[in-house]
Design a protein around this motif. Structure first.
Motif: not given
Length: 805
Positions: A430, A434, A441, A457, A567-568, A570-571, A575
């Protein structure tokens, strides 16, 4: 303890062999003298003495009131330059290797014991395949197939321009791009093979020196068993008395895993090469299936050959486990040399096949990888369930209440290894996606690439969810610790007698005790973590299979809160894995360079690398395969040469090495050795998590085999604890403790300044240490007749005073 000898200070000088614990210590610190001399050993591990004691054997009259002190320093076996911190990136391999040694102690059920070992080795094999498949995903799919085939992605990453179809170069065809990208996972597998082979040559392949130990009769045990109750029964010959049979750690071949590690290294290396070959042929097969012709037939033949070779890999992994009854110096050369070579040849053929000219082939979509990752995940779940059933059957045969998680520790730790592997592979894929996709995304549409397989993912999105779930048990532990500290406050004040209460001092001592007790809650925390990992992993597989979309897209149209959470998550997933890699390397480098950090960070690392590589050949090497023979032969050589008394003094992890060395000694030598342990995790950690090797039975047998044993422990120690061996057979209880810590509650005449809470350190500063050491020496038998004359001994040592042992 045995009664005191009539004249314990007669004869040769006594020896105290000190073995330091986690984090290590310099010879100067261990011996409390700035002037030390190396007696025997090398820069990696050696025995040291004070400079004034190098000729102690020549002048025993100087040591009638105190023993000669030696320090065995082994810290360089687990430390080194900062580059060794990269081993932390292979943490899942070390964790799954631990699961092999967590088999419950049992009686009989040899088939189940062998099945347990086979299942753990298969789980380890899936981790190698998973790591290689993730490297293929990053290099082949995300980079060579998607980004290099996208004009927008190549525009943002000009270093991929020579692969772009727009340039019409030789590498522009999809198959040739894939063939070139295959060098990355191939190099990764080659690096793992190199590291494993190099450490194998330095550890497992170093044959221990042969001794004169008489053969001890043992009942034939399963190769994978390693320490069941059945194997402790003697099998006397006709007309002979029963012979005490050695426990698992006392077998001649326990610390010599040369043959198995070589076999597993060949199998895992071949599995890595075959994974890359399968990824290449699967990508080409989809195009050839539509075009037909001779290439389709050749591709089918190549894939069938890869499947046959994969079946051979499975047979090699399943067919043989550890053989510890003897030092097996043979090697399966046909397997070691031909299996990786055959897999590498197949990989080369796959590269040539993929690079074959296909002018009409255009890279669109993603490579067929979803099914492969889902199959790996399902295989891991099935293997762990089977492992749990097997472990439960073994535990129910001989249940031991002190065993961690009632026998499920091995399956739980194996589940954590798979979770670590899944999280790391999913997060890395992932993160790379990115980076390649710029501001978009991956998987959400509108970007230059489609992103990694949907399952990866989902696994990356599970990372922040798991961290949030962990906050609940951590909060519970904090509350329980605070309450425990309050409850201990009056107990602390009562233990120090008539003292003026000081609330600050009382809270300090009670808080240290309460935090030290957190170690005993580790099984519950591991169980919760493994259960959460299993549920989240199953949810990731189900979500990716049912929706076919990444979490952010799958949550569209649902409740706004659910959509924002998806969404949060996955984002944040990619990181967080990037941050995790940075922290891993940073903490690892600090642990290798900073002794104080190593005492905290390195505890679990030293536990994990204590055990031989029985399940995964790419795990970090086992330092005990060097340290235990070192200690064994130092004890044997000194007692044979001098006939003197010896106290083996081990702190923390050093006490585990000391116990393992005692198990390897000859019976006559064991009776001349006293064991002094302090801050020891022998029962609190090893006995609970590795019951087949350090459970109640093996530790009880150890106390009977040495001449005498004493264990010191503190309630403020988060690592060490009692060994729980009661008095019996004319011997007192082994444990002495809990020792008073701190030594004084407030300022006294003897302690005019505030005394620190020592916890796990500085046991030798406690007066109880000197008392117990003197008592052990007094109870050892007087010196026997040395095996060589005084003149021979002087000749062996030479003019420099260095011992030839």
């Amino acid at each position: 303890m045995p009664p005191e000898t009539p004249d314990p200070r007669s004869g040769e000088a006594a020896l105290e062999l000190l073995v330091h614990g986690v984090g290590g210590a310099t010879p100067q610190e261990t011996l409390d003298d700035p002037r030390t001399v190396r007696i025997t050993g090398d820069e990696t591990a050696a025995v040291y003495r004070r400079a004034d004691d190098t000729d102690a054997e020549r002048h025993p009259e100087r040591y009638r009131d105190q023993p000669v002190r030696e320090a065995y320093c082994w810290s360089n076996l687990t430390s080194g330059d900062g580059s060794r911190a990269l081993w932390l990136l292979l943490l899942p391999f070390m964790v799954v290797n631990l699961a092999h040694w967590m088999r419950p102690a049992t009686k009989g059920l040899g088939t189940s014991q062998r099945l347990y070992g086979v299942l753990v080795r298969l789980v380890a094999l899936t981790l190698t395949v998973l790591l290689t498949a993730s490297a293929c995903e990053v290099a082949l799919d995300l980079t060579a197939w998607q980004c290099a085939g996208s004009r927008a992605c190549v525009a943002d990453h000009s270093w991929l321009g020579f692969l772009s179809p727009e340039g019409q170069g030789w590498w522009s065809q999809p198959g040739r791009r894939l063939a070139l990208a295959a060098l990355v996972p191939t190099a990764l597998v080659g690096l793992l093979w190199y590291l494993s082979n190099r450490t194998w040559s330095a550890y497992e392949a170093q044959r221990p020196p042969t001794d004169e130990r008489p053969r001890e009769r043992t009942q034939k045990a399963p190769e994978d068993s390693g320490g069941s109750v059945d194997e402790h029964r003697p099998v006397p010959a006709a007309g002979e008395d029963p012979v005490r049979v050695r426990p698992a750690l006392g077998r001649p071949g326990f610390w010599y895993g040369r043959r198995l590690v070589a076999r597993l290294r060949a199998a895992h290396t071949a599995a890595g090469f075959l994974t890359v070959a399968a990824a290449l042929t699967a990508a080409v097969a989809e195009y050839d299936r539509d075009t037909g012709g001779v290439t389709a037939l050749l591709g089918a033949l190549l894939r069938a050959t890869i499947a046959v070779c994969a079946a051979v890999v499975l047979w090699v992994v399943c067919s043989r486990g550890r053989s510890e009854r003897r030092r097996d110096g043979t090697l399966d050369r046909a397997v070691i040399s031909r299996l990786p070579s055959a897999a590498l040849v197949l990989l080369g053929l796959s590269v040539l096949f993929a690079a074959w000219s296909r002018p009409r082939w255009i890279s669109t979509g993603t490579l067929p990888g979803d099914a492969a990752f889902q199959a790996i995940a399902l295989a891991q779940v099935a293997l762990i369930v089977a492992l749990a059933v097997t472990a439960r059957a073994l535990y129910r045969r001989v249940p031991q209440p002190r065993t961690a998680m009632r026998g499920f520790a091995g399956p739980a730790v194996a589940m954590l290894a798979c979770a670590l592997g899944g999280v790391m592979t999913g997060g890395v894929a992932q993160r790379v996606a990115d980076w390649l996709d710029g501001e978009a995304t991956p998987g959400m549409g509108g970007g230059a690439i489609l992103g990694p397989p949907v399952l990866l993912s989902w696994q990356a999105a599970a990372i922040p969810v798991l961290l949030v779930l962990l906050l609940v048990p951590l909060a519970v532990l904090v509350v329980r610790t605070v309450r425990a500290a309050r409850a201990l406050a009056p107990v602390v004040e009562a233990e120090y007698g008539q003292v003026t209460p000081d609330s600050i001092r009382t809270r300090q001592i009670a808080g240290v005790r309460a935090r030290a007790a957190l170690t005993d809650t580790a099984p519950r925390l591991v169980a919760l973590l493994a259960g959460a990992a299993l549920l989240l992993g199953a949810a990731a597989v189900a979500g990716s299979w049912m929706s076919g979309e990444v979490p952010g897209q799958a949550a569209e149209g649902t409740d706004s809160f659910v959509e924002s959470v998806a969404d949060t998550a996955q984002a944040l997933g990619s990181w967080l894995i990037g941050l995790g890699f940075i922290l891993f390397v940073t903490w690892g480098r600090r642990a290798y360079r900073d002794a104080s950090a190593r005492r905290t960070i390195g505890i679990l690392w030293d536990v994990g690398t204590f055990w031989p590589r029985a399940a995964h050949p790419f795990a970090p090497p086992c330092y005990a395969e060097r340290a235990v023979p070192d200690l064994t032969w130092r004890i044997e050589s000194w007692t044979r040469r001098t006939g003197g008394r010896l106290v083996l003094s081990g702190h923390s992890q050093g006490s585990v090495l000391a116990a393992a060395a005692v198990w390897q000694l000859r019976a006559a030598t064991r009776l001349r050795v006293a064991l002094l342990t302090y801050g020891s995790p022998l029962e609190r950690l090893y006995g609970r998590w590795f019951p087949a090797y350090f459970g109640a039975g093996p530790l009880r047998d150890l106390s009977r085999e040495v001449h005498c044993w004493r264990n010191l422990w503190r309630a403020t120690d988060p690592i060490g604890g009692p060994v729980r061996i009661p008095a019996g057979g004319g011997r007192p209880e082994v444990d002495r403790g809990p020792l008073t810590d701190p030594l004084a509650y407030s300022r006294t005449v003897l302690h005019p300044l505030p005394e620190p809470v020592l916890g796990h350190s500085d046991y030798q500063a406690d007066p109880a240490f000197a008392e117990e050491r003197a008592a052990l020496l007094d109870r050892l038998p007087p010196a026997a007749v040395p095996r060589q004359s005084r003149g021979d001994e002087r000749g062996a040592q030479g003019s420099s005073g260095r011992s030839s042992a």
